[in-house]
Enzyme design. Structure first.
Site, PDB file in Angstrom:
ATOM      1  N   TYR A  14     -10.752  22.319 -13.809  1.00 14.63           N
ATOM      2  CA  TYR A  14     -11.280  20.962 -13.946  1.00 14.63           C
ATOM      3  C   TYR A  14     -12.487  20.809 -13.023  1.00 14.63           C
ATOM      4  CZ  TYR A  14     -11.584  15.956 -14.361  1.00 14.63           C
ATOM      5  OH  TYR A  14     -12.038  14.689 -14.607  1.00 14.63           O
ATOM      6  N   ASP A  20      -1.719  22.291 -11.627  1.00 17.34           N
ATOM      7  CA  ASP A  20      -2.229  21.194 -12.451  1.00 17.34           C
ATOM      8  C   ASP A  20      -1.763  21.478 -13.879  1.00 17.34           C
ATOM      9  OD1 ASP A  20      -3.679  19.494 -14.103  1.00 17.34           O
ATOM     10  OD2 ASP A  20      -5.554  19.692 -12.980  1.00 17.34           O
ATOM     11  N   ARG A  42       0.810  -1.228   0.000  1.00 17.59           N
ATOM     12  CA  ARG A  42       0.000   0.000   0.000  1.00 17.59           C
ATOM     13  C   ARG A  42       0.843   1.276   0.000  1.00 17.59           C
ATOM     14  NH1 ARG A  42      -2.183   1.692   4.499  1.00 17.59           N
ATOM     15  NH2 ARG A  42      -2.668  -0.377   5.289  1.00 17.59           N
ATOM     16  N   LYS A  95      -4.320  11.241 -18.791  1.00 17.67           N
ATOM     17  CA  LYS A  95      -4.374  11.988 -20.037  1.00 17.67           C
ATOM     18  C   LYS A  95      -3.058  11.796 -20.807  1.00 17.67           C
ATOM     19  CE  LYS A  95      -8.256  13.082 -18.115  1.00 17.67           C
ATOM     20  NZ  LYS A  95      -8.486  14.320 -17.387  1.00 17.67           N
TER      21      LYS A  95
HETATM   22  C1  LIG Z   1      -8.782  14.544 -16.058  1.00 15.92           C
HETATM   23  C2  LIG Z   1      -8.259  15.692 -15.307  1.00 15.92           C
HETATM   24  C3  LIG Z   1      -8.162  15.661 -13.908  1.00 15.92           C
HETATM   25  C4  LIG Z   1      -8.624  14.477 -13.094  1.00 15.92           C
HETATM   26  O1  LIG Z   1      -7.920  13.292 -13.408  1.00 15.92           O
HETATM   27  P1  LIG Z   1      -8.566  11.843 -13.192  1.00 15.92           P
HETATM   28  O2  LIG Z   1      -7.459  10.906 -13.541  1.00 15.92           O
HETATM   29  O3  LIG Z   1      -9.762  11.747 -14.085  1.00 15.92           O
HETATM   30  O4  LIG Z   1      -8.957  11.744 -11.758  1.00 15.92           O
HETATM   31  C5  LIG Z   1      -7.637  16.768 -13.279  1.00 15.92           C
HETATM   32  N1  LIG Z   1      -7.231  17.859 -13.968  1.00 15.92           N
HETATM   33  C6  LIG Z   1      -7.312  17.921 -15.302  1.00 15.92           C
HETATM   34  C7  LIG Z   1      -6.846  19.143 -16.010  1.00 15.92           C
HETATM   35  C8  LIG Z   1      -7.830  16.848 -16.022  1.00 15.92           C
HETATM   36  O5  LIG Z   1      -7.933  16.928 -17.342  1.00 15.92           O
END
Ligand SMILES: *Cc1c(COP(=O)(O)O)cnc(C)c1O
Length: 389
Positions: free
Chosen positions: A110, A183, A58, A208
């Site tokens: 997001y 982010d 974990r 992504k």
């Molecule tokens: C998809 C996304 C997230 C969240 O990611 P997950 O893997 O779906 O939890 C956060 N920020 C951005 C800019 C995203 O495109």
């Protein structure tokens, strides 16, 4: 990855190091691809120690560590952690704060994280202010010296691809003793490295572009300094069990081997599509940071190097109905949420965000993949014509 690892990597470019996943091999067979480590538990030594450094599955795992090392290399980070999703990574940063702490975050960001901040984070006693982070004066005015512990940015941000000036906001945040987390999912480390620009933590939805094949849900954090706050985040990941599984970590490493190629190709395609649709009769506006007309273009030109990313949006003439009809008429583009895969996606964004969204109702969000840009143009061109006929 240790500082000495990073120094020994120094002669090679990030693209090179990533292609070889830092050159690691299987020490037993000399296979050029290391094995997937699946064990959940490890043998304790006769002297009662755990000399390998592994105890249980974990907290972390060797395949997870290998993925983290590649990402830390890309971000020039002291360390990286991978999580079971982008949301797990982002929320772990907030959960490492304390009740009473204050966060400043973007008004348009997001959607799922915005909702979590406004509902769940506030339930745990965290104060949240949302501001237009493209506006430095607004960010400055929102900071509460002594109370603001985190400024969160997303740049370029969903779904308008607004830019925030990372270096300038890092200075503002640090001036009141707050950390800056970015982010950087859409920029990717190929085009922007937030830690170099002054951020303390960089986050990616590795679901992504980092993985890039629409087959793994994963998240990443990377830090400038492995300080106490970083240890708190590691404790959150361990206690909540938010670590990535080894199979997903393996796939993520495989995706990272081609990150540079994929992202540069997709970004060049997005730039081409942005230019071509700018003059299209069915399109009211194209939003892409690489266009001179984009409000964030100057900041993008300053802090994105080598490309403006694979994401763009178009606002369709005729409003919401024409926009949905356009998405309905594509055959090559895939009508789906998410982004950053090798296949191009199209999405009527307001439909998925739902009531209360600040997303314009005529907006289609496009994630450029690695297909032939002429094919992508032709398909969306015919869909726009069909929607307007
Ligand atoms: C998809 C996304 C997230 C969240 O990611 P997950 O893997 O779906 O939890 C956060 N920020 C951005 C800019 C995203 O495109």
């Amino acid at each position: 990855m240790t500082a000495s690892d990073r120094r020994s990597n120094a002669p090679w470019s990030k693209r090179t190091l990533s292609a070889q996943a830092l050159g690691r091999i299987d020490p037993i067979t000399k296979g050029v691809v290391p094995p997937i480590h699946v064990a959940t538990t490890y043998i304790r030594d006769p002297d009662n120690q755990y000399s390998s450094g592994f105890v249980y599955g974990r907290p972390d795992n060797e395949t997870v560590r290998e993925a983290e090392a590649v990402i830390a290399m890309w971000e020039d980070a002291e360390a990286a952690m991978v999580f079971s999703s982008g949301m797990a990574a982002a929320t772990s940063v907030v959960m490492a704060l304390s009740p009473g702490d204050h966060i400043v975050a973007p008004t348009v960001m997001y959607w799922a994280l915005r909702n979590w901040l406004l509902t769940e984070a506030t339930r745990w006693g965290i104060a949240v202010d949302l501001v237009d982070t493209a506006d430095l004066a607004a960010v400055k005015a929102a900071l509460r010296p002594g109370r603001t512990k985190l400024v969160w940015l997303e740049t370029p941000s969903n779904p308008l691809w607004s830019l925030a000036d990372i270096a300038a906001i890092a200075e503002l945040a640090h001036g009141v003793g707050a950390r800056l987390a970015v982010d950087s999912t859409v920029a990717t480390p190929v085009f922007t490295r937030p830690l170099e620009l002054g951020a303390d933590i960089v986050m990616h939805a590795a679901t992504k572009a980092l993985n890039g094949h629409s087959d793994v849900v994963a998240g990443v954090l990377a830090c400038k300094l492995q300080d106490d706050f970083w240890s708190k985040i590691a404790a959150v990941r361990k206690n909540l069990g938010a670590v990535l599984g080894p199979f997903e970590a393996f796939l993520l490493i495989r995706g990272l081997r081609t990150l540079d190629l994929r992202v540069r190709t997709a970004s060049a395609t997005a730039a081409t599509l942005a230019e071509r649709f700018s003059t299209h009769a069915g399109v009211a506006q194209v939003l892409y940071p690489g266009l001179k007309s984009h409000p964030g273009h100057d900041i993008a030109a300053k802090q994105m190097q080598g490309g403006f990313g694979h994401m763009l949006s178009i606002r369709v003439k005729g409003g919401e109905a024409a926009s949905i009809a356009t998405a309905a008429a594509v055959t090559l583009w895939k009508r789906a949420t998410s982004l950053g895969g090798v296949e191009s996606l199209i999405e009527h964004r307001a439909s998925i965000e739902g009531p209360g969204t600040p997303c314009p109702p005529d907006l289609l969000r496009l994630s450029a993949g690695i297909e032939d840009p002429d094919d992508l143009f032709a398909d969306l061109d015919q869909a726009l014509r069909a929607a307007h006929s």
